[in-house]
Design an enzyme around this catalytic site. Structure first.
Site, PDB file in Angstrom:
ATOM      1  N   ARG A   1       0.154  10.319   1.942  1.00 40.12           N
ATOM      2  CA  ARG A   1       1.370   9.544   1.702  1.00 40.12           C
ATOM      3  C   ARG A   1       2.616  10.403   1.621  1.00 40.12           C
ATOM      4  NH1 ARG A   1      -0.038   5.487  -3.119  1.00 40.12           N
ATOM      5  NH2 ARG A   1      -0.018   7.446  -4.231  1.00 40.12           N
TER       6      ARG A   1
ATOM      7  N   TYR B   1      -5.351  11.585  -0.583  1.00 37.22           N
ATOM      8  CA  TYR B   1      -4.554  10.367  -0.427  1.00 37.22           C
ATOM      9  C   TYR B   1      -3.076  10.674  -0.698  1.00 37.22           C
ATOM     10  CZ  TYR B   1      -3.661   5.328  -0.880  1.00 37.22           C
ATOM     11  OH  TYR B   1      -3.208   4.043  -0.726  1.00 37.22           O
TER      12      TYR B   1
ATOM     13  N   CYS C   1       0.821  -1.214   0.000  1.00 35.98           N
ATOM     14  CA  CYS C   1       0.000   0.000   0.000  1.00 35.98           C
ATOM     15  C   CYS C   1       0.850   1.256   0.000  1.00 35.98           C
ATOM     16  CB  CYS C   1      -0.933   0.014   1.198  1.00 35.98           C
ATOM     17  SG  CYS C   1      -2.230  -1.204   1.034  1.00 35.98           S
ATOM     18  N   HIS C   2       1.746   1.393   0.971  1.00 39.73           N
ATOM     19  CA  HIS C   2       2.495   2.635   1.084  1.00 39.73           C
ATOM     20  C   HIS C   2       3.986   2.408   1.259  1.00 39.73           C
ATOM     21  CE1 HIS C   2      -1.662   3.280   2.475  1.00 39.73           C
ATOM     22  NE2 HIS C   2      -1.599   4.230   1.599  1.00 39.73           N
ATOM     23  N   GLY C   3       4.428   1.190   0.923  1.00 41.07           N
ATOM     24  CA  GLY C   3       5.858   0.953   0.807  1.00 41.07           C
ATOM     25  C   GLY C   3       6.634   0.745   2.097  1.00 41.07           C
TER      26      GLY C   3
END
Lengths: 185, 438
Positions: free
Chosen positions: B299, B295, A149-151
């Protein structure tokens, strides 16, 4: 006390707003009781959303470790989440121990993450501590897990090494029932 | 706004009702005679379009709820049954699914319209805040609705979004467990999301009523941002704006129908056609397009709590915008420098959306590697979204307050009519006004 107020200088409740009298007292008590009632009634309506008794009752599982080959991982469902059962190779254990004093975001020794005398068995809750995705087995540059998902990157001890996750993969409460059987929860 | 009503009951029944519940009078005063600035352009038609969108979502949603089963074992199949077996189920579901995207498209135009023309400034702060509340409710409703089909994206989207709240120190885990009703997103979660997804649209309708009420106190803003000075500046809402809104709605429905009938899956993720599996996360997990900019902001921050705060803060800034903006000039038509920053702001929002659709490490310029700055290569989506997030925040926190104090605005017309009457067909302002005829 009561007669004192009734016979005092302020018999008429509308005559003055300075002195608290019995009517003010009744207003305050009534208001406080109403607020108390609403607050105490609100709790059942909030708490009904917490896990129900039958959800809590299903919270334990047993797992037979002979199903896992060395170097492999088996994923089982526990409390609705994936549970990683990983049979580590000596090389993976050595790498994890070697990094015990590396620059870790959530410092923990490898020894603290498995049961004494059973370094080959790593039992972890398989949800990334960032936002709960399921990390991929063997991915990432540390050979542990990689979260798609986000590494986030975890090492072979399930410790966070890179990416946005704040904590190591969690170790659940579990115990060995025998050499080949564990109970989780 | 008009102060006095010009409604005259024509029939005996209307007179009888007017004495008891003056509801026809209310409708007449707010939708027929309501004095509306005569220079509203097509950007002002999105309010009506949004009301239609809400109506479509409620009607199609009520129908879908007649066939949907909110249970982890049946939800996915019941949606497939709607698509295959229920009479016109495919049409109603595609209207509902595409309708969500259309709703957000319209609301983003509506919000940017308000930003450009300064519609949030005094005396319309409460109107603006009610709009922000509607936007938040829309996001909550859309998110919970997306979970209901119980596909892979539904499930893992729900996991990621509910875990956002776990970022808060101390109470985070208690909050997520409470939201889930268990130790993970599961049947109790699906049930409550269905309940709330059914409820919230009616809450939105209620706030929309307040929004319209708050609109009708000061009346509409307009492209010049100049207050209505006299009756000559206004026209009655009907037929002028009922017809204009209807025309815009017709155009909007063409776009809507294009998606419903030709590209119903263009805005849906293929992974959501796979039944939810809690043990495997899709390789490439992204939210619906309308959440992508937020989103990307989430991130861009390499810290869980920091990312969550940045994301929620980006929305919270909208609420306080009326007090951040120091400029007395409403419309950016007379603020050439600020207008430039605004157009960059729109571009930045689009860039954030683009970044949000890609993996953090993906290269912005394909096949080019520069050097690693901190955690990622400089030529990566995550670094582009960092720069864009900084601009987004700076736009509200630095540019908006500073520009209001330092810029020199263009001369502002005396009245709504003046730019048209005194400079016929000359000058940028007149030309701009002329192209947006009311």
């Amino acid at each position: 006390m009561v007669s004192d107020t009734a016979l005092g200088a302020n018999p008429d409740p509308l005559a003055s707003s300075d002195d608290p009298n019995r009517r003010d007292f009744i207003h305050i008590v009534t208001g406080a009781a109403a607020v108390g009632a609403v607050v105490s009634l609100a709790w059942p309506f909030i708490d009904q959303m917490n896990p129900a008794a039958d959800t809590l009752a299903l919270a334990q599982i047993e797992f037979d470790l002979t199903k896992v080959q060395e170097g492999q991982q088996v994923v089982v469902k526990w409390r609705g989440k994936p549970l990683f059962v990983r049979y580590r190779t000596p090389k993976e254990i050595a790498e994890a121990v070697h990094d015990d004093h590396a620059d870790l975001r959530d410092p923990a020794t490898d020894e603290s993450r498995h049961k004494p005398g059973k370094p080959q068995w790593l039992i972890l809750i398989g949800t990334c501590t960032h936002l709960g995705c399921v990390p991929t087995f063997g991915g990432g540059e540390y050979g542990g897990w990689f979260c798609p998902c986000h590494g986030s990157v975890y090492d072979t001890s399930g410790r966070i090494r890179k990416g946005p996750a704040p904590k190591n993969l969690a170790v659940p409460d579990y115990s060995f029932l025998s050499d080949t059987k564990i109970k989780v929860g | 706004m008009s102060g006095h009503s010009t409604y005259e009951p024509k029939t005996g029944f209307e007179r009888w009702l007017d004495m008891r519940l003056p509801i026809i009078r209310l409708a007449y005063d707010s939708a027929i005679t309501f004095p509306t600035p005569k220079n509203l352009n097509y950007w002002w038609t999105f309010g009506g379009i949004l009301a239609l969108c809400l109506g479509i979502q409620i009607v199609t949603g009520i129908v879908l709820a007649m066939h949907y089963v909110p249970h982890v074992d049946y939800a996915f199949n019941s949606v497939e049954r709607i698509m295959r077996d229920v009479n016109y189920g495919w049409l109603i579901r595609y209207m509902h699914a595409s309708g969500a995207s259309m709703f957000f498209l319209a609301v983003y135009v509506h919000i940017f319209r308000g930003l450009y023309y300064g519609s949030y400034k005094a005396p319309r702060e409460v109107l603006w805040i009610l709009g922000c509340i509607i936007y938040l409710l829309m996001m909550a409703t859309a998110f919970m609705g997306y979970v209901l089909p119980w596909g892979q994206m539904s499930f893992h989207g729900a996991v990621v979004i509910t875990n956002l709240l776990g970022a808060f120190p101390l109470v985070g885990n208690a909050i997520t467990t409470w939201l889930w009703g268990g130790f993970a997103v599961d049947d109790p979660t699906l049930n409550r999301f269905f309940s709330l997804h059914y409820l919230l649209p009616f809450v939105i309708a209620g706030v929309v009523a307040l929004h319209i009420w708050a609109l009708h106190v000061p009346g509409n803003n307009n492209p010049t941002g100049v207050n209505v000075k006299s009756k000559a500046d206004t026209v009655p809402f009907h037929p002028y704006y009922t017809v204009k809104d209807s025309f815009a709605i017709a155009l909007f429905l063409i776009l809507f129908a294009f998606f419903v009938f030709w590209f119903p899956n263009a805005l849906l993720a293929p992974d959501n056609s796979v039944r939810a599996n809690p043990l495997v996360t899709p390789q490439h997990i992204v939210p619906e397009w309308y959440f992508l900019p937020f989103y990307a902001m989430l991130r861009s921050v390499p810290n869980k709590l920091g990312g969550v705060i940045t994301m929620f803060g980006a929305i919270a800034l909208l609420f306080v915008l009326p007090w951040i903006d120091t400029s007395k000039v409403r419309s950016m038509r007379y603020r050439p420098t600020m207008r430039l920053y605004f157009f960059i702001f729109i571009a930045v929002c689009l860039v954030l959306g683009w970044c949000g659709a890609h993996e953090p490490a993906d290269a912005v310029i394909p096949n080019v590697t520069t050097f690693t700055l901190g955690d990622y290569d400089l030529n990566s989506m995550v670094w582009l979204s960092r720069v864009a997030t900084l601009y987004y925040l700076a736009y509200f926190l630095i540019i908006t307050p500073v520009m209001g104090l330092t810029e020199t605005p263009l001369p502002i017309p005396e009245s709504i009519s003046e730019p048209v009457l005194s400079h016929p067909a000359s000058g940028p302002v007149a030309a701009a006004a002329a192209t947006k005829k009311g």
